[in-house]
Design a protein around this motif. Structure first.
Motif, PDB file in Angstrom:
ATOM      1  N   ASP A   1       0.818  -1.212   0.000  1.00 41.44           N
ATOM      2  CA  ASP A   1       0.000   0.000   0.000  1.00 41.44           C
ATOM      3  C   ASP A   1       0.856   1.269   0.000  1.00 41.44           C
ATOM      4  O   ASP A   1       0.353   2.368   0.136  1.00 41.44           O
ATOM      5  CB  ASP A   1      -0.963   0.028   1.194  1.00 41.44           C
ATOM      6  N   GLY A   2       2.180   1.072  -0.156  1.00 38.67           N
ATOM      7  CA  GLY A   2       3.061   2.224  -0.278  1.00 38.67           C
ATOM      8  C   GLY A   2       3.616   2.734   1.027  1.00 38.67           C
ATOM      9  O   GLY A   2       4.455   3.622   1.042  1.00 38.67           O
ATOM     10  N   SER A   3       3.191   2.186   2.151  1.00 36.64           N
ATOM     11  CA  SER A   3       3.747   2.606   3.431  1.00 36.64           C
ATOM     12  C   SER A   3       5.023   1.840   3.703  1.00 36.64           C
ATOM     13  O   SER A   3       5.305   0.814   3.115  1.00 36.64           O
ATOM     14  CB  SER A   3       2.735   2.337   4.555  1.00 36.64           C
ATOM     15  N   ALA A   4       5.827   2.353   4.629  1.00 37.34           N
ATOM     16  CA  ALA A   4       7.112   1.729   4.897  1.00 37.34           C
ATOM     17  C   ALA A   4       6.929   0.357   5.510  1.00 37.34           C
ATOM     18  O   ALA A   4       6.032   0.120   6.323  1.00 37.34           O
ATOM     19  CB  ALA A   4       7.923   2.622   5.851  1.00 37.34           C
ATOM     20  N   ALA A   5       7.766  -0.584   5.109  1.00 34.95           N
ATOM     21  CA  ALA A   5       7.689  -1.941   5.640  1.00 34.95           C
ATOM     22  C   ALA A   5       8.095  -1.971   7.114  1.00 34.95           C
ATOM     23  O   ALA A   5       7.716  -2.864   7.844  1.00 34.95           O
ATOM     24  CB  ALA A   5       8.600  -2.865   4.834  1.00 34.95           C
ATOM     25  N   ARG A   6       8.914  -1.014   7.551  1.00 37.67           N
ATOM     26  CA  ARG A   6       9.307  -0.833   8.949  1.00 37.67           C
ATOM     27  C   ARG A   6      10.181  -1.958   9.482  1.00 37.67           C
ATOM     28  O   ARG A   6      10.316  -2.120  10.679  1.00 37.67           O
ATOM     29  CB  ARG A   6       8.075  -0.621   9.840  1.00 37.67           C
ATOM     30  N   ARG A   7      10.795  -2.757   8.599  1.00 37.45           N
ATOM     31  CA  ARG A   7      11.869  -3.641   9.063  1.00 37.45           C
ATOM     32  C   ARG A   7      13.164  -2.832   8.995  1.00 37.45           C
ATOM     33  O   ARG A   7      14.080  -3.110   8.232  1.00 37.45           O
ATOM     34  CB  ARG A   7      11.949  -4.908   8.210  1.00 37.45           C
ATOM     35  N   ARG A   8      13.173  -1.808   9.838  1.00 32.93           N
ATOM     36  CA  ARG A   8      14.262  -0.840   9.817  1.00 32.93           C
ATOM     37  C   ARG A   8      14.458  -0.336  11.237  1.00 32.93           C
ATOM     38  O   ARG A   8      13.492  -0.154  11.974  1.00 32.93           O
ATOM     39  CB  ARG A   8      13.885   0.299   8.869  1.00 32.93           C
ATOM     40  N   VAL A   9      15.702  -0.121  11.607  1.00 26.84           N
ATOM     41  CA  VAL A   9      15.984   0.272  12.981  1.00 26.84           C
ATOM     42  C   VAL A   9      16.933   1.461  12.983  1.00 26.84           C
ATOM     43  O   VAL A   9      17.829   1.580  12.147  1.00 26.84           O
ATOM     44  CB  VAL A   9      16.590  -0.916  13.772  1.00 26.84           C
ATOM     45  N   LEU A  10      16.708   2.376  13.932  1.00 23.44           N
ATOM     46  CA  LEU A  10      17.595   3.508  14.148  1.00 23.44           C
ATOM     47  C   LEU A  10      18.500   3.154  15.323  1.00 23.44           C
ATOM     48  O   LEU A  10      18.023   2.854  16.423  1.00 23.44           O
ATOM     49  CB  LEU A  10      16.792   4.770  14.457  1.00 23.44           C
ATOM     50  N   LEU A  11      19.806   3.166  15.090  1.00 26.50           N
ATOM     51  CA  LEU A  11      20.781   2.817  16.117  1.00 26.50           C
ATOM     52  C   LEU A  11      21.338   4.098  16.725  1.00 26.50           C
ATOM     53  O   LEU A  11      21.931   4.924  16.025  1.00 26.50           O
ATOM     54  CB  LEU A  11      21.919   1.995  15.516  1.00 26.50           C
ATOM     55  N   VAL A  12      21.164   4.269  18.019  1.00 23.66           N
ATOM     56  CA  VAL A  12      21.632   5.464  18.718  1.00 23.66           C
ATOM     57  C   VAL A  12      22.671   5.027  19.737  1.00 23.66           C
ATOM     58  O   VAL A  12      22.390   4.221  20.625  1.00 23.66           O
ATOM     59  CB  VAL A  12      20.475   6.192  19.428  1.00 23.66           C
ATOM     60  N   GLY A  13      23.880   5.544  19.594  1.00 24.32           N
ATOM     61  CA  GLY A  13      24.923   5.132  20.526  1.00 24.32           C
ATOM     62  C   GLY A  13      26.170   5.958  20.392  1.00 24.32           C
ATOM     63  O   GLY A  13      26.274   6.840  19.541  1.00 24.32           O
ATOM     64  N   ALA A  14      27.145   5.646  21.258  1.00 20.66           N
ATOM     65  CA  ALA A  14      28.393   6.407  21.296  1.00 20.66           C
ATOM     66  C   ALA A  14      29.573   5.626  20.748  1.00 20.66           C
ATOM     67  O   ALA A  14      30.611   6.212  20.453  1.00 20.66           O
ATOM     68  CB  ALA A  14      28.685   6.826  22.741  1.00 20.66           C
ATOM     69  N   ARG A  15      29.440   4.310  20.597  1.00 19.84           N
ATOM     70  CA  ARG A  15      30.558   3.483  20.164  1.00 19.84           C
ATOM     71  C   ARG A  15      30.436   3.231  18.668  1.00 19.84           C
ATOM     72  O   ARG A  15      29.721   2.325  18.226  1.00 19.84           O
ATOM     73  CB  ARG A  15      30.601   2.179  20.957  1.00 19.84           C
ATOM     74  N   ALA A  16      31.134   4.039  17.881  1.00 18.13           N
ATOM     75  CA  ALA A  16      30.993   4.006  16.425  1.00 18.13           C
ATOM     76  C   ALA A  16      31.344   2.645  15.845  1.00 18.13           C
ATOM     77  O   ALA A  16      30.673   2.152  14.926  1.00 18.13           O
ATOM     78  CB  ALA A  16      31.861   5.087  15.789  1.00 18.13           C
ATOM     79  N   ALA A  17      32.393   2.006  16.361  1.00 17.16           N
ATOM     80  CA  ALA A  17      32.823   0.721  15.810  1.00 17.16           C
ATOM     81  C   ALA A  17      31.750  -0.347  16.017  1.00 17.16           C
ATOM     82  O   ALA A  17      31.445  -1.118  15.100  1.00 17.16           O
ATOM     83  CB  ALA A  17      34.132   0.281  16.454  1.00 17.16           C
ATOM     84  N   VAL A  18      31.167  -0.393  17.211  1.00 18.70           N
ATOM     85  CA  VAL A  18      30.121  -1.379  17.489  1.00 18.70           C
ATOM     86  C   VAL A  18      28.891  -1.095  16.630  1.00 18.70           C
ATOM     87  O   VAL A  18      28.278  -2.008  16.066  1.00 18.70           O
ATOM     88  CB  VAL A  18      29.743  -1.371  18.981  1.00 18.70           C
ATOM     89  N   LEU A  19      28.515   0.180  16.503  1.00 16.30           N
ATOM     90  CA  LEU A  19      27.343   0.534  15.704  1.00 16.30           C
ATOM     91  C   LEU A  19      27.531   0.151  14.245  1.00 16.30           C
ATOM     92  O   LEU A  19      26.604  -0.349  13.601  1.00 16.30           O
ATOM     93  CB  LEU A  19      27.069   2.031  15.825  1.00 16.30           C
ATOM     94  N   ALA A  20      28.728   0.366  13.688  1.00 17.99           N
ATOM     95  CA  ALA A  20      28.989   0.025  12.293  1.00 17.99           C
ATOM     96  C   ALA A  20      28.894  -1.479  12.076  1.00 17.99           C
ATOM     97  O   ALA A  20      28.304  -1.947  11.097  1.00 17.99           O
ATOM     98  CB  ALA A  20      30.362   0.539  11.869  1.00 17.99           C
ATOM     99  N   LYS A  21      29.465  -2.268  12.981  1.00 19.85           N
ATOM    100  CA  LYS A  21      29.391  -3.731  12.866  1.00 19.85           C
ATOM    101  C   LYS A  21      27.950  -4.216  13.015  1.00 19.85           C
ATOM    102  O   LYS A  21      27.514  -5.119  12.310  1.00 19.85           O
ATOM    103  CB  LYS A  21      30.283  -4.386  13.920  1.00 19.85           C
ATOM    104  N   LEU A  22      27.222  -3.605  13.943  1.00 18.70           N
ATOM    105  CA  LEU A  22      25.826  -3.983  14.157  1.00 18.70           C
ATOM    106  C   LEU A  22      24.990  -3.671  12.926  1.00 18.70           C
ATOM    107  O   LEU A  22      24.179  -4.496  12.480  1.00 18.70           O
ATOM    108  CB  LEU A  22      25.277  -3.260  15.385  1.00 18.70           C
ATOM    109  N   ALA A  23      25.166  -2.479  12.362  1.00 13.21           N
ATOM    110  CA  ALA A  23      24.415  -2.095  11.174  1.00 13.21           C
ATOM    111  C   ALA A  23      24.691  -3.055  10.026  1.00 13.21           C
ATOM    112  O   ALA A  23      23.775  -3.487   9.311  1.00 13.21           O
ATOM    113  CB  ALA A  23      24.753  -0.665  10.764  1.00 13.21           C
ATOM    114  N   ALA A  24      25.959  -3.424   9.831  1.00 16.95           N
ATOM    115  CA  ALA A  24      26.315  -4.346   8.749  1.00 16.95           C
ATOM    116  C   ALA A  24      25.674  -5.715   8.966  1.00 16.95           C
ATOM    117  O   ALA A  24      25.160  -6.333   8.021  1.00 16.95           O
ATOM    118  CB  ALA A  24      27.833  -4.479   8.657  1.00 16.95           C
ATOM    119  N   ALA A  25      25.680  -6.196  10.201  1.00 19.89           N
ATOM    120  CA  ALA A  25      25.081  -7.507  10.495  1.00 19.89           C
ATOM    121  C   ALA A  25      23.578  -7.491  10.255  1.00 19.89           C
ATOM    122  O   ALA A  25      23.013  -8.454   9.729  1.00 19.89           O
ATOM    123  CB  ALA A  25      25.387  -7.896  11.943  1.00 19.89           C
TER     124      ALA A  25
END
Length: 349
Positions: A162-186
């Motif tokens: 119906d054109g709305s977002a599927a919402r299988r998407r997450v916003l990652l908020v944090g201070a540890r850039a290395a962990v966030l990058a690895k998490l996003a890739a996974a």
């Protein structure tokens, strides 16, 4: 038909990474995850010697911009450059054409094929094929069904029918850039879109983009004030999301938490009906016969991540007690249960 266009070339997409890092002068190189174009089974980027670039189909761009790029490749939107030229690879640090980009003409032929031709390195509005053309690359002629199919699957992942977002998407908020990058890739590998918002950054995400998220994951270093700002922005946009408090900077554990928050582990609908740790044993409840895998994660005294495979086997409907070895759950420990289509996470008290 020209002889050079007589044969078809296979077309596909595959995950690729431009690794981040710290440069010798103390500057930073941005980590980028993107989809590369696979032509005749080989990444197109590999055919462009020593090129530090990413495709427009990058995982960290906002959904609306990502969709625009896909529609351009499908020729459902106008070319962004003169002479019908489209960006195939661009600067990984910014979107400025002045940094240089690999561009090509994309056409839809009369016999329902998509053609990529006249590849060039471009730094301003017009490409100079004589001076900067990639004369050994292309032209490529793709079967319309294969080409459209690969790109339209990306749109289906971004939008529901119906054109709305599927919402299988997450916003990652944090201070540890290395962990966030690895998490996003996974997360992206398993089909969950992820974007990173530094804990000390300005919240400037438009309401339309907020509606594409199904969950927000907070790192342990995010302050309560920063969490309140994030929640307030979603509330003002009228968006209801699941909030995840990261248990520990262990990527597989965080992935499991986010999967559960997005609905993969909803106990009322899936085979996993419950997970708890009681008197040194895992209490696992399943609603139908299925294979279950239990994995324990913990941080040792030096805050190094440790993983222990606790159990894997077929369980009948009902409640089951599974012993946990003391060494597997010593200190800060967490238990993850996985069954087909379901995941559950619990801390070990």
């Amino acid at each position: 038909m020209s002889a050079e266009y007589a044969s078809y070339t296979s077309f596909g997409l595959a995950p690729a990474t431009r690794a981040g890092g710290v440069l010798a002068d103390g500057g930073y190189q941005v980590h980028r995850d993107f989809l590369d174009f696979i032509i005749d089974g080989r990444p197109l980027l590999f055919q462009l010697a020593d090129l530090d670039a990413v495709s427009p189909l990058a995982a960290d761009v906002p959904p609306a911009i990502f969709i625009d790029h896909v529609r351009r490749l499908l020729l459902e939107a106008d070319a962004p450059l003169a002479d019908g030229r489209y960006v195939i690879y661009g600067c990984p640090e910014c979107e400025a054409l002045a940094c240089g980009a690999v561009t090509a003409v994309i056409e839809h032929s009369e016999d329902d094929a998509y053609v990529w031709r006249d590849f060039a390195w471009q730094t301003d509005e017009h490409a100079d094929l004589g001076l900067n053309g990639y004369h050994g690359i292309g032209p490529f002629r793709f079967r319309a069904e294969e080409y459209r199919g690969a790109l339209r699957r990306l749109l289906e992942a971004e939008e529901t029918s119906d054109g709305s977002a599927a919402r299988r998407r997450v916003l990652l908020v944090g201070a540890r850039a290395a962990v966030l990058a690895k998490l996003a890739a996974a997360l992206r590998i398993i089909g969950i879109g992820a974007e990173i918002l530094p804990a000390d950054g300005t919240f400037d995400i438009p309401p339309d983009e907020l509606r594409t998220y199904g969950a927000v994951a907070f790192g342990r270093a995010v302050t309560e004030a920063q969490r309140a700002v994030t929640r307030g922005e979603f509330e003002r946009a009228g968006v209801r999301v699941e909030y995840v408090d990261g248990l520990a900077p262990i990527v597989p554990l965080l992935v499991a938490q986010i999967e559960q928050a997005l609905g993969e582990g909803q106990f009322t609908r899936h085979r996993l009906a419950g997970l708890a740790v009681i008197e040194g044993e895992a209490d696992v409840q399943v609603t139908s016969t299925c294979r279950v895998r239990l994995t324990a994660y913990r941080l040792d005294r030096l805050h190094r991540a440790r993983t222990h495979e606790v159990y894997e086997g077929v369980l009948e409907p009902g409640s089951h007690r599974i012993a946990l070895a003391p060494g597997a759950v010593r200190g800060q420990a967490f238990l993850v249960a996985r069954a087909p289509g379901a995941v559950a996470v619990t801390p070990v008290r």
